[in-house]
Design an enzyme around this catalytic site. Structure first.
Site, PDB file in Angstrom:
ATOM      1  N   SER A   9       8.819   4.737   5.617  1.00 27.89           N
ATOM      2  CA  SER A   9       9.372   4.531   4.277  1.00 27.89           C
ATOM      3  C   SER A   9      10.866   4.873   4.253  1.00 27.89           C
ATOM      4  O   SER A   9      11.641   4.288   5.014  1.00 27.89           O
ATOM      5  CB  SER A   9       8.573   5.352   3.274  1.00 27.89           C
ATOM      6  OG  SER A   9       8.875   4.966   1.952  1.00 27.89           O
ATOM      7  N   ASP A  32       1.155  -3.011  -0.013  1.00 28.28           N
ATOM      8  CA  ASP A  32       1.862  -1.732  -0.120  1.00 28.28           C
ATOM      9  C   ASP A  32       2.307  -1.587  -1.563  1.00 28.28           C
ATOM     10  O   ASP A  32       3.056  -2.423  -2.070  1.00 28.28           O
ATOM     11  CB  ASP A  32       3.056  -1.732   0.843  1.00 28.28           C
ATOM     12  CG  ASP A  32       3.785  -0.403   0.910  1.00 28.28           C
ATOM     13  OD1 ASP A  32       3.840   0.297  -0.113  1.00 28.28           O
ATOM     14  OD2 ASP A  32       4.336  -0.087   1.980  1.00 28.28           O
ATOM     15  N   HIS A  34       0.618   2.089   1.878  1.00 30.65           N
ATOM     16  CA  HIS A  34       1.968   2.532   2.235  1.00 30.65           C
ATOM     17  C   HIS A  34       1.992   3.616   3.316  1.00 30.65           C
ATOM     18  O   HIS A  34       2.745   3.519   4.282  1.00 30.65           O
ATOM     19  CB  HIS A  34       2.698   3.029   0.989  1.00 30.65           C
ATOM     20  CG  HIS A  34       4.105   3.441   1.262  1.00 30.65           C
ATOM     21  ND1 HIS A  34       5.072   2.559   1.719  1.00 30.65           N
ATOM     22  CD2 HIS A  34       4.729   4.655   1.178  1.00 30.65           C
ATOM     23  CE1 HIS A  34       6.211   3.198   1.879  1.00 30.65           C
ATOM     24  NE2 HIS A  34       6.032   4.471   1.563  1.00 30.65           N
TER      25      HIS A  34
END
Length: 260
Positions: free
Chosen positions: A93, A194, A224
Site C-alpha cells: 500500500s 481491493d 487489500h
C-alpha cells in the site's frame, strides 16, 4: 506512548542479501511480519521498521507527515546497504509507494522492488477537500482490515488523522512525477478486488515506471491486506524467487546464514 503488542519493528541478521519491508498508512509491521519471518528463515537480512506516528494511537500520527515516514525507511535502507552486498525493497500500500520513491532516489543501490497493492493517489471526492477539512475535523473512519480470510485481523488505527491523510496525498502526487526514475526490476502484485487501493493505481504505476524487467501478478483470493490474506504464501514465495533470480547466491547452500 507504548507500541501496541505485535506492532513492533522486526529485524533479523542474516546473509549478504538484505530486504527492507515498508508497511502501509495507519498500519504497522504486523501486516508484514509473516513475510519478514519467511525471508528471515531463508537466510536473508531483514529490516521491517515501524513508521513514525504508527503503532501507538492515531493522535500520534496527526503530528507526522510523509517526510517523517520516508526518512525512516531511507535511514533503514542506508543501514542495510552498509551491511549487505545487495538490497531489495518491498512494500504494501503506502509502503509500496515508499519503496518506489526509494527506488527512484537510490538507483543501483537497490537491486529490485516488490510492491503489493501500491498506492498512487488518495481517492474519493473528500481527497480534494483535505487542505480545508483537516482544519475542521481531526479524523475520519479508518481503512484497516480489508481481508477476506476469516480469523485474521490487521493491527492498525480505526481512525484516519486528516492532517496525515493530506500529507499522504501530497506525497503520492510528488511520487507520481518521480516514477519515471524507477528503473529497477519490479514485481507488482495487486488484488483483483481491493476496497482501499483500486487496481487503477497499479496500472498507473506500471505505465509510469521506466523498469524493463517487470512482472505483474493479479491476486484473485485477497483484498487489500494481501500479505495476511489467502494469497500470502504466494506473495512470499514469488518475492523470494524474484530475489533468487537477481541475487544468485540466495538459496545456494553455504552462501546464506540462518539463525534465530
Amino acid at each position: 506512548m507504548p507500541v501496541v503488542p505485535e506492532a513492533e519493528p522486526f529485524r533479523h541478521e542474516g546473509g549478504e542479501v538484505g530486504v527492507l519491508l515498508c508497511h502501509g498508512f495507519t498500519g504497522s509491521p504486523q501486516s508484514l511480519r509473516p513475510w519478514a519471518e519467511f525471508l528471515a528463515e531463508r537466510g536473508l537480512t531483514v529490516s521491517l521498521p515501524l513508521l513514525p506516528g504508527h503503532g501507538t494511537r492515531w493522535q500520534d500520527m496527526q503530528l507526522t507527515g510523509w517526510q517523517d515516514w520516508y526518512a525512516e525507511v531511507d535511514r533503514e535502507l542506508r543501514a542495510l546497504s552498509e551491511r549487505c552486498g545487495q538490497v531489495f525493497v518491498f512494500g504494501l500500500s503506502m509502503g509500496g509507494a515508499l519503496a518506489l520513491r526509494l527506488a527512484a532516489k537510490h538507483g543501483d543501490a537497490i537491486s529490485g522492488i516488490v510492491v503489493v497493492n501500491p498506492a498512487n493517489k488518495v481517492h474519493g471526492p473528500a481527497a480534494w477537500t483535505l487542505p480545508v477539512t483537516r482544519f475542521l475535523l481531526r479524523s475520519t473512519k479508518g481503512l484497516t482490515n480489508d481481508i477476506i480470510k476469516t480469523g485474521v485481523a490487521e493491527i492498525g488505527y480505526d481512525r484516519v488523522p486528516l492532517h496525515a491523510a493530506h500529507s499522504l496525498r501530497q506525497f503520492l502526487r510528488l511520487l507520481d512525477a518521480e516514477l519515471p526514475q524507477v528503473t529497477q526490476p519490479m514485481l507488482l502484485l495487486h488484488s483483483a478486488v481491493d476496497h482501499v487501493v483500486p487496481p487503477a493505481d497499479s496500472a498507473r504505476i506500471l505505465s509510469r515506471v521506466s523498469s524493463t524487467d517487470v512482472t505483474e501478478t493479479v491476486l484473485e483470493r485477497s483484498y487489500h491486506v494481501a500479505t495476511l490474506d489467502h494469497d500470502a504464501e504466494r506473495i512470499f514465495q514469488d518475492s523470494y524467487d524474484f530475489i533468487g533470480r537477481l541475487a544468485p547466491s540466495v538459496g545456494k547452500e553455504g552462501t546464506a546464514t540462518t539463525g534465530g
